[in-house]
Design a protein around this motif. Structure first.
Motif, PDB file in Angstrom:
ATOM      1  N   VAL A  77       0.994  -1.225  -0.007  1.00 35.50           N
ATOM      2  CA  VAL A  77       0.032  -0.068   0.012  1.00 35.50           C
ATOM      3  C   VAL A  77       0.996   1.189  -0.177  1.00 35.50           C
ATOM      4  O   VAL A  77       1.707   1.471   0.840  1.00 35.50           O
ATOM      5  CB  VAL A  77      -0.776  -0.041   1.451  1.00 35.50           C
ATOM      6  CG1 VAL A  77      -1.687   1.304   1.361  1.00 35.50           C
ATOM      7  CG2 VAL A  77      -1.825  -1.058   1.284  1.00 35.50           C
ATOM      8  N   GLU A  78       0.794   1.957  -0.950  1.00 39.17           N
ATOM      9  CA  GLU A  78       1.575   3.220  -1.103  1.00 39.17           C
ATOM     10  C   GLU A  78       0.969   4.339  -0.808  1.00 39.17           C
ATOM     11  O   GLU A  78       1.732   5.221   0.052  1.00 39.17           O
ATOM     12  CB  GLU A  78       1.778   3.438  -2.649  1.00 39.17           C
ATOM     13  CG  GLU A  78       2.687   4.636  -2.907  1.00 39.17           C
ATOM     14  CD  GLU A  78       2.873   4.871  -4.532  1.00 39.17           C
ATOM     15  OE1 GLU A  78       3.754   5.492  -4.889  1.00 39.17           O
ATOM     16  OE2 GLU A  78       1.876   4.677  -5.171  1.00 39.17           O
ATOM     17  N   ARG A  79      -0.262   4.558  -0.843  1.00 40.59           N
ATOM     18  CA  ARG A  79      -1.157   5.839  -0.341  1.00 40.59           C
ATOM     19  C   ARG A  79      -2.190   5.523   0.206  1.00 40.59           C
ATOM     20  O   ARG A  79      -3.083   4.746  -0.613  1.00 40.59           O
ATOM     21  CB  ARG A  79      -0.967   6.768  -1.658  1.00 40.59           C
ATOM     22  CG  ARG A  79      -1.541   8.082  -1.466  1.00 40.59           C
ATOM     23  CD  ARG A  79      -1.654   9.054  -2.585  1.00 40.59           C
ATOM     24  NE  ARG A  79      -2.788  10.076  -2.646  1.00 40.59           N
ATOM     25  CZ  ARG A  79      -2.938  10.781  -3.576  1.00 40.59           C
ATOM     26  NH1 ARG A  79      -2.616  10.580  -4.985  1.00 40.59           N
ATOM     27  NH2 ARG A  79      -3.914  11.519  -3.406  1.00 40.59           N
ATOM     28  N   ASP A  89      -8.263  11.141  13.808  1.00 40.34           N
ATOM     29  CA  ASP A  89      -7.806   9.764  13.831  1.00 40.34           C
ATOM     30  C   ASP A  89      -7.434   9.547  12.458  1.00 40.34           C
ATOM     31  O   ASP A  89      -6.593   8.360  12.079  1.00 40.34           O
ATOM     32  CB  ASP A  89      -9.262   9.032  14.065  1.00 40.34           C
ATOM     33  CG  ASP A  89      -9.328   9.064  15.545  1.00 40.34           C
ATOM     34  OD1 ASP A  89      -8.763   9.305  16.230  1.00 40.34           O
ATOM     35  OD2 ASP A  89     -10.514   9.172  15.668  1.00 40.34           O
ATOM     36  N   ALA A  90      -7.471  10.287  11.397  1.00 37.62           N
ATOM     37  CA  ALA A  90      -7.118   9.933   9.968  1.00 37.62           C
ATOM     38  C   ALA A  90      -5.757   9.654   9.789  1.00 37.62           C
ATOM     39  O   ALA A  90      -5.304   8.770   9.085  1.00 37.62           O
ATOM     40  CB  ALA A  90      -7.581  11.127   8.917  1.00 37.62           C
ATOM     41  N   GLU A  91      -5.028  10.453  10.498  1.00 41.39           N
ATOM     42  CA  GLU A  91      -3.394  10.314  10.450  1.00 41.39           C
ATOM     43  C   GLU A  91      -2.987   8.981  10.837  1.00 41.39           C
ATOM     44  O   GLU A  91      -2.104   8.164  10.338  1.00 41.39           O
ATOM     45  CB  GLU A  91      -2.707  11.325  10.881  1.00 41.39           C
ATOM     46  CG  GLU A  91      -1.061  11.648  10.634  1.00 41.39           C
ATOM     47  CD  GLU A  91      -1.019  11.499   9.159  1.00 41.39           C
ATOM     48  OE1 GLU A  91      -0.017  10.597   8.419  1.00 41.39           O
ATOM     49  OE2 GLU A  91      -1.554  11.908   8.199  1.00 41.39           O
ATOM     50  N   ALA A  92      -3.609   8.624  12.207  1.00 40.22           N
ATOM     51  CA  ALA A  92      -3.366   7.330  12.394  1.00 40.22           C
ATOM     52  C   ALA A  92      -3.674   6.012  11.596  1.00 40.22           C
ATOM     53  O   ALA A  92      -3.060   5.163  11.532  1.00 40.22           O
ATOM     54  CB  ALA A  92      -3.930   7.307  13.872  1.00 40.22           C
ATOM     55  N   LEU A  93      -4.856   6.230  11.287  1.00 36.84           N
ATOM     56  CA  LEU A  93      -5.175   5.255  10.334  1.00 36.84           C
ATOM     57  C   LEU A  93      -4.454   5.250   9.096  1.00 36.84           C
ATOM     58  O   LEU A  93      -4.110   3.802   8.431  1.00 36.84           O
ATOM     59  CB  LEU A  93      -6.833   5.426   9.753  1.00 36.84           C
ATOM     60  CG  LEU A  93      -7.166   4.281   8.987  1.00 36.84           C
ATOM     61  CD1 LEU A  93      -7.363   2.737   9.844  1.00 36.84           C
ATOM     62  CD2 LEU A  93      -8.856   4.528   8.848  1.00 36.84           C
ATOM     63  N   ARG A  94      -4.426   6.213   8.378  1.00 31.53           N
ATOM     64  CA  ARG A  94      -3.416   6.325   7.424  1.00 31.53           C
ATOM     65  C   ARG A  94      -1.965   5.682   7.733  1.00 31.53           C
ATOM     66  O   ARG A  94      -1.597   4.929   6.945  1.00 31.53           O
ATOM     67  CB  ARG A  94      -3.180   7.734   6.889  1.00 31.53           C
ATOM     68  CG  ARG A  94      -2.432   7.924   5.484  1.00 31.53           C
ATOM     69  CD  ARG A  94      -2.543   9.451   5.035  1.00 31.53           C
ATOM     70  NE  ARG A  94      -3.864   9.900   4.739  1.00 31.53           N
ATOM     71  CZ  ARG A  94      -4.204  10.688   5.530  1.00 31.53           C
ATOM     72  NH1 ARG A  94      -3.762  11.374   6.517  1.00 31.53           N
ATOM     73  NH2 ARG A  94      -5.649  11.213   5.129  1.00 31.53           N
ATOM     74  N   ALA A  95      -1.327   6.079   8.663  1.00 28.83           N
ATOM     75  CA  ALA A  95      -0.038   5.356   9.055  1.00 28.83           C
ATOM     76  C   ALA A  95      -0.258   3.914   9.207  1.00 28.83           C
ATOM     77  O   ALA A  95       0.668   3.159   8.764  1.00 28.83           O
ATOM     78  CB  ALA A  95       0.503   6.114  10.334  1.00 28.83           C
ATOM     79  N   LEU A  96      -1.415   3.294   9.766  1.00 32.23           N
ATOM     80  CA  LEU A  96      -1.534   1.954  10.138  1.00 32.23           C
ATOM     81  C   LEU A  96      -1.531   1.303   8.678  1.00 32.23           C
ATOM     82  O   LEU A  96      -0.930   0.282   8.529  1.00 32.23           O
ATOM     83  CB  LEU A  96      -2.693   1.959  10.772  1.00 32.23           C
ATOM     84  CG  LEU A  96      -3.012   0.314  11.234  1.00 32.23           C
ATOM     85  CD1 LEU A  96      -2.124   0.012  12.325  1.00 32.23           C
ATOM     86  CD2 LEU A  96      -4.526   0.418  11.613  1.00 32.23           C
ATOM     87  N   LEU A  97      -2.094   1.905   7.747  1.00 31.08           N
ATOM     88  CA  LEU A  97      -2.410   1.126   6.227  1.00 31.08           C
ATOM     89  C   LEU A  97      -1.265   1.275   5.351  1.00 31.08           C
ATOM     90  O   LEU A  97      -1.117   0.465   4.599  1.00 31.08           O
ATOM     91  CB  LEU A  97      -3.788   1.659   5.864  1.00 31.08           C
ATOM     92  CG  LEU A  97      -5.041   1.282   6.607  1.00 31.08           C
ATOM     93  CD1 LEU A  97      -6.259   1.950   5.852  1.00 31.08           C
ATOM     94  CD2 LEU A  97      -5.191  -0.108   6.955  1.00 31.08           C
ATOM     95  N   THR A  98      -0.509   2.470   5.468  1.00 28.58           N
ATOM     96  CA  THR A  98       0.284   2.933   4.487  1.00 28.58           C
ATOM     97  C   THR A  98       1.771   1.958   4.658  1.00 28.58           C
ATOM     98  O   THR A  98       2.072   1.577   5.688  1.00 28.58           O
ATOM     99  CB  THR A  98       0.804   4.256   4.355  1.00 28.58           C
ATOM    100  OG1 THR A  98      -0.336   4.934   4.309  1.00 28.58           O
ATOM    101  CG2 THR A  98       1.700   4.616   3.257  1.00 28.58           C
ATOM    102  N   ARG A  99       2.292   1.335   3.664  1.00 28.38           N
ATOM    103  CA  ARG A  99       3.343   0.472   3.615  1.00 28.38           C
ATOM    104  C   ARG A  99       3.064  -1.137   4.112  1.00 28.38           C
ATOM    105  O   ARG A  99       3.812  -1.858   4.273  1.00 28.38           O
ATOM    106  CB  ARG A  99       4.372   1.188   4.399  1.00 28.38           C
ATOM    107  CG  ARG A  99       5.163   2.172   3.923  1.00 28.38           C
ATOM    108  CD  ARG A  99       6.329   2.932   4.546  1.00 28.38           C
ATOM    109  NE  ARG A  99       6.111   3.349   5.767  1.00 28.38           N
ATOM    110  CZ  ARG A  99       5.257   4.397   6.141  1.00 28.38           C
ATOM    111  NH1 ARG A  99       5.012   5.260   5.258  1.00 28.38           N
ATOM    112  NH2 ARG A  99       5.061   4.729   7.337  1.00 28.38           N
TER     113      ARG A  99
END
Length: 124
Positions: A77-79, A89-99
């Protein structure tokens, strides 16, 4: 915490009925992986759960968000872009899913981003 992941509709969305079976299968695979990632017992998931619980009301219906995922040819997952989610909470979820590694590459001809509808609910 995660009740379901399904293809979500947007302007660039292709109906599940109108796409190749390989695309549908891949979307289901990614949805299962997202459930797995959100179910992990890690510092990131604990922080996200605590934040959701702090904002939730007892007996509230699940929050529904749309996640747009761009997945590299190697299955990473790139982005991640999110709709309908609290910015805190969006940044935490984004960080969890990215990479994260999906475990399989997307079909070569699959349109991206992949749109997933997620239902999130804190445990009260």
């Amino acid at each position: 915490m995660l009740h379901g992941a399904a293809p979500a509709q947007s302007a660039a969305y292709h109906s599940a009925d109108g796409v190749p079976a390989a695309w549908r299968d891949y979307a289901l695979l990614v949805g299962r992986r997202v459930q797995d990632w959100l179910g992990q017992d890690s510092e990131q998931t604990r922080r996200l759960r605590m934040s959701l619980e702090a904002r939730s009301q007892p007996n509230a219906s699940p929050s529904t968000i749309v996640a747009h995922l761009w997945i590299l040819p190697n299955g990473t997952v790139e982005r991640v872009d999110l709709e309908g989610f609290d910015p805190a909470d969006a940044e935490a979820l984004r960080a969890l899913l990215t990479r994260q590694e999906v475990g399989a590459p997307p079909p070569a001809d699959m349109s991206q981003p992949l749109h997933l509808k997620l239902s999130l609910q804190a445990k009260n």
